[in-house]
Scaffold this motif. Structure first.
Motif, PDB file in Angstrom:
ATOM      1  N   PRO A  79       3.665 -38.007 -32.852  1.00  0.00           N
ATOM      2  CA  PRO A  79       4.868 -38.408 -32.605  1.00  0.00           C
ATOM      3  C   PRO A  79       5.734 -40.071 -33.646  1.00  0.00           C
ATOM      4  N   TYR A  80       4.479 -40.967 -33.458  1.00  0.00           N
ATOM      5  CA  TYR A  80       5.014 -41.975 -34.382  1.00  0.00           C
ATOM      6  C   TYR A  80       4.814 -41.374 -35.310  1.00  0.00           C
ATOM      7  N   LEU A  81       3.800 -40.916 -36.066  1.00  0.00           N
ATOM      8  CA  LEU A  81       4.102 -40.930 -37.463  1.00  0.00           C
ATOM      9  C   LEU A  81       4.524 -39.813 -37.933  1.00  0.00           C
ATOM     10  N   VAL A  82       4.753 -38.709 -37.327  1.00  0.00           N
ATOM     11  CA  VAL A  82       6.189 -38.417 -37.426  1.00  0.00           C
ATOM     12  C   VAL A  82       7.181 -38.564 -37.753  1.00  0.00           C
ATOM     13  N   GLY A  83       7.324 -39.706 -36.515  1.00  0.00           N
ATOM     14  CA  GLY A  83       8.661 -40.221 -36.964  1.00  0.00           C
ATOM     15  C   GLY A  83       8.879 -41.465 -38.113  1.00  0.00           C
ATOM     16  N   ALA A  84       7.559 -42.476 -37.783  1.00  0.00           N
ATOM     17  CA  ALA A  84       7.273 -42.869 -39.680  1.00  0.00           C
ATOM     18  C   ALA A  84       7.598 -42.153 -41.298  1.00  0.00           C
ATOM     19  N   ALA A  85       7.271 -40.843 -41.098  1.00  0.00           N
ATOM     20  CA  ALA A  85       7.930 -39.729 -41.922  1.00  0.00           C
ATOM     21  C   ALA A  85       8.846 -40.050 -42.343  1.00  0.00           C
ATOM     22  N   ILE A  86      10.010 -39.872 -41.265  1.00  0.00           N
ATOM     23  CA  ILE A  86      11.194 -38.929 -41.282  1.00  0.00           C
ATOM     24  C   ILE A  86      11.995 -40.171 -41.482  1.00  0.00           C
ATOM     25  N   PHE A  87      11.418 -41.628 -41.063  1.00  0.00           N
ATOM     26  CA  PHE A  87      12.108 -42.247 -41.546  1.00  0.00           C
ATOM     27  C   PHE A  87      12.045 -42.936 -42.929  1.00  0.00           C
ATOM     28  N   GLY A  88      10.787 -42.866 -44.088  1.00  0.00           N
ATOM     29  CA  GLY A  88      10.690 -42.885 -44.688  1.00  0.00           C
ATOM     30  C   GLY A  88      11.415 -42.010 -45.248  1.00  0.00           C
ATOM     31  N   ARG A  89      11.751 -40.812 -45.285  1.00  0.00           N
ATOM     32  CA  ARG A  89      12.590 -39.769 -46.484  1.00  0.00           C
ATOM     33  C   ARG A  89      13.905 -39.756 -46.179  1.00  0.00           C
ATOM     34  N   LEU A  90      14.411 -40.937 -44.893  1.00  0.00           N
ATOM     35  CA  LEU A  90      16.037 -40.872 -45.036  1.00  0.00           C
ATOM     36  C   LEU A  90      16.131 -41.880 -45.596  1.00  0.00           C
ATOM     37  N   LEU A  91      14.979 -43.325 -45.851  1.00  0.00           N
ATOM     38  CA  LEU A  91      15.848 -44.034 -46.668  1.00  0.00           C
ATOM     39  C   LEU A  91      15.580 -44.048 -48.262  1.00  0.00           C
ATOM     40  N   GLY A  92      15.061 -42.526 -48.274  1.00  0.00           N
ATOM     41  CA  GLY A  92      14.453 -42.163 -49.868  1.00  0.00           C
ATOM     42  C   GLY A  92      15.789 -41.266 -50.007  1.00  0.00           C
ATOM     43  N   SER A  93      16.461 -40.912 -48.917  1.00  0.00           N
ATOM     44  CA  SER A  93      17.644 -39.760 -49.054  1.00  0.00           C
ATOM     45  C   SER A  93      19.111 -40.901 -49.210  1.00  0.00           C
ATOM     46  N   LEU A  94      18.880 -42.132 -48.864  1.00  0.00           N
ATOM     47  CA  LEU A  94      19.678 -42.818 -49.085  1.00  0.00           C
ATOM     48  C   LEU A  94      20.211 -43.216 -50.146  1.00  0.00           C
ATOM     49  N   LEU A  95      18.561 -43.234 -50.675  1.00  0.00           N
ATOM     50  CA  LEU A  95      19.114 -43.886 -52.161  1.00  0.00           C
ATOM     51  C   LEU A  95      20.023 -42.674 -53.244  1.00  0.00           C
ATOM     52  N   LEU A  96      19.214 -41.464 -52.916  1.00  0.00           N
ATOM     53  CA  LEU A  96      19.741 -40.404 -53.812  1.00  0.00           C
ATOM     54  C   LEU A  96      21.226 -40.603 -53.427  1.00  0.00           C
ATOM     55  N   PHE A  97      21.789 -40.671 -51.894  1.00  0.00           N
ATOM     56  CA  PHE A  97      23.465 -40.268 -51.744  1.00  0.00           C
ATOM     57  C   PHE A  97      23.533 -42.006 -52.333  1.00  0.00           C
ATOM     58  N   ARG A  98      23.263 -43.148 -52.427  1.00  0.00           N
ATOM     59  CA  ARG A  98      23.913 -44.353 -53.819  1.00  0.00           C
ATOM     60  C   ARG A  98      24.359 -43.698 -55.227  1.00  0.00           C
TER      61      ARG A  98
END
Length: 292
Positions: A79-98
Motif C-alpha cells: 500500500p505504501y509503495l503503490v501510494g508513493a508511485a501514484i503520487f509521483g505520477r500525479l506530480l508528473g501529470s500536473l506538469l503535463l497539465f501546465r
C-alpha cells in the motif's frame, strides 16, 4: 479484483493481505490515468514532443524515486509503495497539465458540448482498444500466477520487461506520425505509412536478431547463469513478437488517424477472444517455455 487475489492467484497469506490493501490506491489511480491520456494526446496533437518528453521523463523518474524513498524510510509494504508511485505520477501529470495550458488558446480549457456528439463514436472505439490492450498485456502474468505460482511470474516478468524496451522506437514513431497522418491527404498518408513500415522493418529486425543472439549471455551476466537458463527462452520468443508488433504500429496509427478506430478495436476484440483461451490452454499444457 479482490476475487482474483483471494481465489485465483497463488499467494502467501501475508502477501495476499498486502495486495488487497493496495487495491484501493490502484482504483484511485484510474481517474488520474484517464486524465494523463488526455494530456498526452493534447501535446501529441499539437506536435509538442519536447513538452511531452519532459513531462513523461519527470513523471517516470518520480514514479520510480518515490517508492524507493518510501522503502528507504522503512515503508516496504505494497500500500505504501503503490501510494508513493501514484503520487509521483500525479506530480508528473500536473506538469503535463501546465504544459497543455501553455500551448492551448485561452487561460483555461473548456468543455464544448457541441463537439461531443461528433467525437463520441470515435472515442468509444478508442476506449475499446484502450481497455483490451492492457488486458492482453497483463493477463499472461495472472494466468502464470494462477497455474504455476508467483515465483514463475518473476522469471517471466524480468525478460518481458527487458525486451519491451525494444518497443520504444516504434511507439515513439507512431506517436509522432499520428498527427501527421491526420493532416495529410489520404494518398500522402498511405505513402507515409508504407515508408514507416519499411523503416521499422529495416531498423527493428536486425536489433531483434542481435537481441535473440545476446539475450542469454546478457542475462547470465546481469542476474546469473541459473536464472538466464530459464528466462532467456522467454525473452527470445518475445523478441520475435516485438519485431512483428513493431511493424504493425504504422498501419495501426494510420487507421486511427483517418477515423477508422472501429477497425482497430474490432481486431483487438477478435484477438482477445482467441488469445485468452489459447493462453490458458498453452500455459496449462506447456507452462512457460524452459520454466516448467
Amino acid at each position: 479484483m479482490i476475487w482474483l487475489v483471494r481465489h485465483v492467484l497463488v499467494l502467501s497469506q501475508e502477501l495476499r493481505q498486502e495486495v488487497q490493501h493496495a487495491i484501493l490506491p490502484l482504483l484511485l489511480f484510474l481517474p488520474l490515468a484517464t486524465s494523463l491520456s488526455v494530456l498526452l494526446g493534447t501535446l501529441e496533437g499539437r506536435e509538442r514532443f519536447d513538452y511531452l518528453n519532459i513531462g513523461q521523463i519527470v513523471g517516470l523518474l518520480l514514479y520510480q524515486v518515490f517508492p524507493l524513498s518510501a522503502a528507504f524510510l522503512g515503508y516496504i509494504t505494497l500500500p505504501y509503495l503503490v501510494g508513493a508511485a501514484i503520487f509521483g505520477r500525479l506530480l508528473g501529470s500536473l506538469l503535463l497539465f501546465r504544459f497543455c495550458i501553455r500551448i492551448l488558446d485561452g487561460p483555461f480549457p473548456t468543455f464544448h458540448w457541441k463537439l461531443l456528439r461528433s467525437i463520441l463514436p470515435y472515442g468509444a472505439w478508442i476506449t475499446v482498444s484502450a481497455v483490451v490492450s492492457p488486458i492482453m498485456n497483463l493477463t499472461d502474468r495472472f494466468f502464470i500466477g494462477a497455474q504455476l505460482g508467483m515465483s514463475f511470474v518473476a522469471r517471466y516478468v524480468v525478460p518481458f520487461n527487458l525486451v519491451m524496451y525494444g518497443g520504444i522506437l516504434p511507439q515513439s514513431l507512431a506517436t509522432a506520425l499520428f498527427p501527421r497522418y491526420a493532416s495529410l491527404e489520404d494518398d500522402e498518408a498511405r505513402v507515409t505509412m508504407f515508408t514507416a513500415m519499411r523503416m521499422l522493418a529495416a531498423t527493428i529486425s536486425p536489433l531483434c536478431i542481435v537481441g535473440i543472439w545476446w539475450l542469454h549471455p546478457f542475462l547470465a551476466w546481469w542476474v546469473g547463469a541459473s536464472f538466464a537458463k530459464y528466462a532467456s527462452p522467454v525473452g527470445q520468443i518475445l523478441l520475435v513478437g516485438i519485431c512483428i508488433n513493431a511493424i504493425a504500429h504504422a498501419p495501426y496509427g494510420y487507421l486511427q488517424a483517418v477515423g477508422r478506430a472501429d477497425l482497430t478495436a474490432k481486431f483487438h476484440l477478435v484477438e482477445l477472444i482467441l488469445y485468452l483461451p489459447a493462453l490458458w490452454w498453452a500455459i496449462s499444457l506447456w507452462g512457460i517455455p524452459g520454466l516448467r
